[in-house]
Structures are given as C-alpha cells and as structure tokens.
Design a protein around this motif. Structure first.
Motif, PDB file in Angstrom:
ATOM      1  N   GLU A  42      92.130  58.684  -0.503  1.00 36.97           N
ATOM      2  CA  GLU A  42      92.253  57.245  -0.758  1.00 36.97           C
ATOM      3  C   GLU A  42      93.676  56.880  -1.151  1.00 36.97           C
ATOM      4  OE1 GLU A  42      90.569  53.736  -3.723  1.00 36.97           O
ATOM      5  OE2 GLU A  42      89.427  55.606  -3.534  1.00 36.97           O
ATOM      6  N   HIS A  43      94.291  57.710  -1.969  1.00 33.12           N
ATOM      7  CA  HIS A  43      95.672  57.445  -2.398  1.00 33.12           C
ATOM      8  C   HIS A  43      96.597  57.316  -1.199  1.00 33.12           C
ATOM      9  CE1 HIS A  43      99.576  57.853  -4.361  1.00 33.12           C
ATOM     10  NE2 HIS A  43      99.827  58.851  -3.527  1.00 33.12           N
ATOM     11  N   TRP A  44      96.523  58.282  -0.267  1.00 36.32           N
ATOM     12  CA  TRP A  44      97.458  58.264   0.850  1.00 36.32           C
ATOM     13  C   TRP A  44      97.116  57.193   1.873  1.00 36.32           C
ATOM     14  CZ3 TRP A  44     102.003  59.869   0.141  1.00 36.32           C
ATOM     15  CH2 TRP A  44     102.262  60.945  -0.703  1.00 36.32           C
ATOM     16  N   ASN A  56      91.045  53.264   8.139  1.00 35.20           N
ATOM     17  CA  ASN A  56      90.558  54.494   7.511  1.00 35.20           C
ATOM     18  C   ASN A  56      90.246  54.286   6.034  1.00 35.20           C
ATOM     19  OD1 ASN A  56      90.653  56.028   9.840  1.00 35.20           O
ATOM     20  ND2 ASN A  56      92.741  56.716   9.492  1.00 35.20           N
ATOM     21  N   LEU A  57      91.057  53.489   5.366  1.00 37.74           N
ATOM     22  CA  LEU A  57      90.780  53.176   3.966  1.00 37.74           C
ATOM     23  C   LEU A  57      89.476  52.396   3.865  1.00 37.74           C
ATOM     24  CD1 LEU A  57      91.533  53.122   0.985  1.00 37.74           C
ATOM     25  CD2 LEU A  57      93.007  51.136   1.458  1.00 37.74           C
ATOM     26  N   GLY A  58      89.273  51.469   4.786  1.00 33.21           N
ATOM     27  CA  GLY A  58      88.020  50.720   4.804  1.00 33.21           C
ATOM     28  C   GLY A  58      86.817  51.630   4.970  1.00 33.21           C
ATOM     29  N   ILE A  59      86.925  52.596   5.886  1.00 30.80           N
ATOM     30  CA  ILE A  59      85.816  53.537   6.110  1.00 30.80           C
ATOM     31  C   ILE A  59      85.537  54.346   4.856  1.00 30.80           C
ATOM     32  CG2 ILE A  59      85.138  55.622   7.379  1.00 30.80           C
ATOM     33  CD1 ILE A  59      86.706  54.443   9.789  1.00 30.80           C
ATOM     34  N   LEU A  60      86.597  54.833   4.215  1.00 31.14           N
ATOM     35  CA  LEU A  60      86.424  55.628   2.996  1.00 31.14           C
ATOM     36  C   LEU A  60      85.773  54.799   1.896  1.00 31.14           C
ATOM     37  CD1 LEU A  60      88.914  58.162   1.504  1.00 31.14           C
ATOM     38  CD2 LEU A  60      87.949  56.403   0.038  1.00 31.14           C
ATOM     39  N   LEU A  61      86.233  53.564   1.714  1.00 26.17           N
ATOM     40  CA  LEU A  61      85.669  52.693   0.678  1.00 26.17           C
ATOM     41  C   LEU A  61      84.213  52.351   0.978  1.00 26.17           C
ATOM     42  CD1 LEU A  61      88.743  50.332   0.226  1.00 26.17           C
ATOM     43  CD2 LEU A  61      87.913  52.008  -1.442  1.00 26.17           C
ATOM     44  N   ARG A  62      83.909  52.092   2.244  1.00 30.45           N
ATOM     45  CA  ARG A  62      82.517  51.810   2.637  1.00 30.45           C
ATOM     46  C   ARG A  62      81.624  53.008   2.328  1.00 30.45           C
ATOM     47  NH1 ARG A  62      81.815  52.037   8.787  1.00 30.45           N
ATOM     48  NH2 ARG A  62      81.936  54.243   8.202  1.00 30.45           N
ATOM     49  N   ASN A  63      82.116  54.195   2.649  1.00 29.37           N
ATOM     50  CA  ASN A  63      81.313  55.399   2.448  1.00 29.37           C
ATOM     51  C   ASN A  63      81.122  55.747   0.976  1.00 29.37           C
ATOM     52  OD1 ASN A  63      81.129  55.604   5.205  1.00 29.37           O
ATOM     53  ND2 ASN A  63      82.643  57.229   5.404  1.00 29.37           N
ATOM     54  N   THR A  64      81.961  55.191   0.121  1.00 33.27           N
ATOM     55  CA  THR A  64      81.808  55.434  -1.318  1.00 33.27           C
ATOM     56  C   THR A  64      81.194  54.226  -2.029  1.00 33.27           C
ATOM     57  OG1 THR A  64      84.135  54.780  -1.674  1.00 33.27           O
ATOM     58  CG2 THR A  64      83.679  57.131  -1.432  1.00 33.27           C
ATOM     59  N   ALA A 107      86.067  47.433   1.161  1.00 38.31           N
ATOM     60  CA  ALA A 107      86.110  47.927   2.542  1.00 38.31           C
ATOM     61  C   ALA A 107      86.228  46.765   3.518  1.00 38.31           C
ATOM     62  CB  ALA A 107      84.859  48.740   2.840  1.00 38.31           C
ATOM     63  N   GLN A 108      85.440  45.736   3.286  1.00 36.91           N
ATOM     64  CA  GLN A 108      85.462  44.576   4.177  1.00 36.91           C
ATOM     65  C   GLN A 108      86.843  43.930   4.212  1.00 36.91           C
ATOM     66  OE1 GLN A 108      82.042  41.887   4.051  1.00 36.91           O
ATOM     67  NE2 GLN A 108      83.450  40.153   4.144  1.00 36.91           N
ATOM     68  N   THR A 109      87.497  43.878   3.065  1.00 30.91           N
ATOM     69  CA  THR A 109      88.848  43.301   3.000  1.00 30.91           C
ATOM     70  C   THR A 109      89.810  44.064   3.894  1.00 30.91           C
ATOM     71  OG1 THR A 109      88.515  42.496   0.740  1.00 30.91           O
ATOM     72  CG2 THR A 109      90.793  42.808   1.463  1.00 30.91           C
ATOM     73  N   TRP A 110      89.765  45.395   3.817  1.00 28.30           N
ATOM     74  CA  TRP A 110      90.690  46.191   4.619  1.00 28.30           C
ATOM     75  C   TRP A 110      90.326  46.161   6.102  1.00 28.30           C
ATOM     76  CZ3 TRP A 110      95.344  47.141   3.335  1.00 28.30           C
ATOM     77  CH2 TRP A 110      95.684  47.291   1.997  1.00 28.30           C
ATOM     78  N   PHE A 111      89.024  46.172   6.400  1.00 30.49           N
ATOM     79  CA  PHE A 111      88.623  46.054   7.804  1.00 30.49           C
ATOM     80  C   PHE A 111      89.135  44.744   8.387  1.00 30.49           C
ATOM     81  CE2 PHE A 111      84.654  48.852   7.009  1.00 30.49           C
ATOM     82  CZ  PHE A 111      85.323  49.984   7.452  1.00 30.49           C
ATOM     83  N   ARG A 112      88.987  43.664   7.611  1.00 30.00           N
ATOM     84  CA  ARG A 112      89.415  42.354   8.102  1.00 30.00           C
ATOM     85  C   ARG A 112      90.932  42.315   8.296  1.00 30.00           C
ATOM     86  NH1 ARG A 112      86.617  37.739   8.377  1.00 30.00           N
ATOM     87  NH2 ARG A 112      84.983  38.527   6.984  1.00 30.00           N
ATOM     88  N   THR A 113      91.664  42.915   7.375  1.00 30.85           N
ATOM     89  CA  THR A 113      93.127  42.942   7.484  1.00 30.85           C
ATOM     90  C   THR A 113      93.558  43.672   8.745  1.00 30.85           C
ATOM     91  OG1 THR A 113      93.339  42.921   5.071  1.00 30.85           O
ATOM     92  CG2 THR A 113      95.269  43.600   6.328  1.00 30.85           C
ATOM     93  N   ALA A 114      92.935  44.829   9.006  1.00 30.99           N
ATOM     94  CA  ALA A 114      93.272  45.594  10.210  1.00 30.99           C
ATOM     95  C   ALA A 114      92.806  44.862  11.468  1.00 30.99           C
ATOM     96  CB  ALA A 114      92.647  46.988  10.134  1.00 30.99           C
TER      97      ALA A 114
END
Length: 344
Positions: free
Chosen positions: A111-113, A128-136, A142-149
């Motif tokens: 998550e850090h990287w 990838n950060l969105g996927i990691l956040l969703r899975n945790t 996660a939705q915020t990062w998915f939307r940004t990407a």
C-alpha cells in the motif's frame, strides 16, 4: 519507418549492466547477430549474473532486471532492483514493487508504494491501490482511487469502479463506466455489462454483449452466453458454448456442461465433465457427482463426494448427505447434517 527501426536496433544492441546487449554479433564482420546467451539459457541464471545486474552503476536497467527476475521467480532480486529505483522516485518501479509485495502478502508495504506512485500520478498504481483497498474492506477509499484512474482513461479502473457501483445499487452509473471501458476495447467489460443487463431484465441486450465478448475469447462470457441459451431452450447452442469454455479450463462451464448432458441422458460424458470441474475445486460439481453416484447405487462413493463438497462449504451437500444417511438407516447422523444445513 527508418528512424524508428534505427532506434530499435540501437536499443537491442546497447550493452546492459556492463555485459552485452540483447543482440550480440554472431560473426567477426557484424553481418549476423544472435540473442545474448543468457536470454536463451535453459535453467536458472548464475547468481553472479544477478548480482552484476544489480550493480548501482547500471541503475537505469533495474526495471528490466526486476521484470526478468519476477519471471524467473526470483522475488528477492526483483525487490532489490525495484527498491533501488523506487527510492530514487521512479514511479514505475514503485508500482512494480507494490505488485511484488502484495503477492507476497506484505500488504502494508505494498500500500505504501502504490500510494507513493499514485500520488505522483502513476495511473496503474492508482488502480492497484484501489484493488488493494477494496480487498481490505476500504471500499470508499478504493472507489476514490478507481474513479481517479478511470477519469484519466484507465479501462481496468473503469471496470473495477463499475463493479463497486453495481454492488451499491448505482446501476446506471455502473453501466456508463462499463460502456466507457468497452469503448477502449476492454473485453471483460462486455461480459460485466452483459451480467448487469441480464439482472435488469434486458436479456436480448445481455446476450449481444456476451456473444461479442465470447467471439473475442472471453471464457466467462462464453459460459454466460451458454446459460442464457440454455434458459431459452436452445440446448445445442448452449452445449457448444459450455464446451468451448470448458476446453479452456473454465470450471463453471464444465459443471454446466455436465448438467446439460445429464438432462439429455448422456451420463458418461456428464460424469466426465463433473469430475473435471470437481478436480478444480468446483463444489457444485462435487455435489452433482454425489447425486449421480447415489442414483447409480454407489452409496459409499456418493457419501465421499458429498463430504468433499461439504468440506468446501456447500450447504446443499449437507442436505443430500442427510437424506442418504436416513435412507440407509443412519438416522442420528442424518439429523446432525440436517441441523448443520439449517444453521448454515
């Protein structure tokens, strides 16, 4: 184009890590070239080669070293290569390092990287950060990062965002994102849109998208198209879809094919496909094998298959096992399984 060809040739023959290029001369005149030995070497690379490749003098090659090491299952070398570049601000290395760490179960470090790279604008890392956040379980983040990407054109993030939106009941918005991903050629989004349309009762439209994705090799869509065709009574075409997906290793399609074949009394073939699905851990197929064995009077084998399905959490197998046990006079054991099924 000549200029592009010249650039490609220069890239392929440029020495890397002080050793050699990807292509090296095959004669003294430089008229023939061959792949560098270690590119075609069978078996693991010598340790000395890996450590030479990690020499900080050749840091510009560390991305290539990391990718090669990952393919060779040398996560230790890949991590060292990526980390050296990530610490110098290389966002691609940060993202690759995150992927490596996530696969190793080092979630906090991953998550850090991912976050470091995402905050510096790396679109793949955002997804990838969105996927990691969703899975945790951090769905809103996660939705915020998915939307940004997704807003920056990442089709994989569009699909991931669509899935989250569908699960929260925002169906029309999910549909829009699937359509945007499809416009960028994302085949999986076609299948997802088909699933969404089917749930909305738009079966004809769903079939269209399943068929389009299936024609492009999407095996989930082949299976889903088969389901729609079977439900419409078009068994022959459904069987074709299931068979195509099953041949490519799709366990659900194997089970569906088995069910279709069993209904048309092709019991030997049905059993074959149930068995292949069960070997891949498909619990419904295990239960179906139990039913077939029981109907054939092979009760011990039936009990074994029910127990295997139960071990994988399949509640219907508990009921079937209970019925089998009651039929064979083991009423007390049967009641235990009925109670367990009722509490599941």
């Amino acid at each position: 184009m000549p200029e592009e060809a010249d650039q490609a040739w220069a890239w392929a023959t440029r020495p890397r890590s002080g050793l050699a290029g990807l292509l090296v001369p095959a004669d003294h005149d430089g008229l023939r070239w061959r792949a560098f030995d270690y590119l075609t070497l069978h078996g693991p690379l010598p340790e000395a080669v890996w450590h030479t490749a990690l020499d900080p003098t050749y840091a510009e090659d560390h991305i290539d070293v990391g990718l090669t090491a990952s393919r060779a299952n040398r996560a230790d070398i890949a991590e060292t290569a990526y980390l050296a570049l990530a610490e110098r601000g290389h966002t691609g290395a940060m993202n690759n390092l995150g992927v490596l760490l996530a696969k190793a179960g080092r979630i906090d470090e991953a998550e850090h990287w991912f976050r470091e790279a995402a905050e510096q604008g790396h679109i793949g890392a955002m997804n990838n950060l969105g996927i990691l956040l969703r899975n945790t379980g951090q769905v809103e983040a996660a939705q915020t990062w998915f939307r940004t990407a997704a807003d920056q054109g990442n089709s994989e993030a569009m699909v991931c965002l669509g899935v989250l939106l569908r699960k929260t009941g925002r169906v029309e918005e999910a549909k829009t994102w699937y359509q945007r991903a499809i416009e960028q050629g994302h085949i999986g989004a076609m299948n997802n849109l088909g699933i969404l349309l089917k749930k909305m009762g738009q079966v004809k439209e769903a079939r269209t998208w399943f068929r389009e994705a299936a024609l492009q090799g999407q095996i989930d869509a082949m299976n889903n198209l088969g389901v729609l065709l079977a439900e419409a009574g078009r068994a022959e075409k459904a069987e074709h879809c299931f068979h195509e997906a099953a041949l490519q290793g799709h366990a659900e399609a194997m089970n569906n094919l088995g069910t279709l074949l069993e209904r048309t009394d092709q019991l030997g073939q049905a059993q074959t496909w149930y068995s292949r699905a069960a070997e891949q851990g498909h619990t419904s197929a295990m239960n179906n094998l139990g039913v077939m064995r029981e109907e054939a009077g092979r009760l011990e084998e039936a009990e074994t298959w029910y127990l295997r399905a139960i071990d994988h959490g399949f509640t219907a197998a508990m009921l079937n096992l209970g019925l089998l046990l009651r039929r064979t006079g083991r009423s007390e054991e049967a009641m235990t399984w009925f109670h367990r099924a009722g509490g599941s």
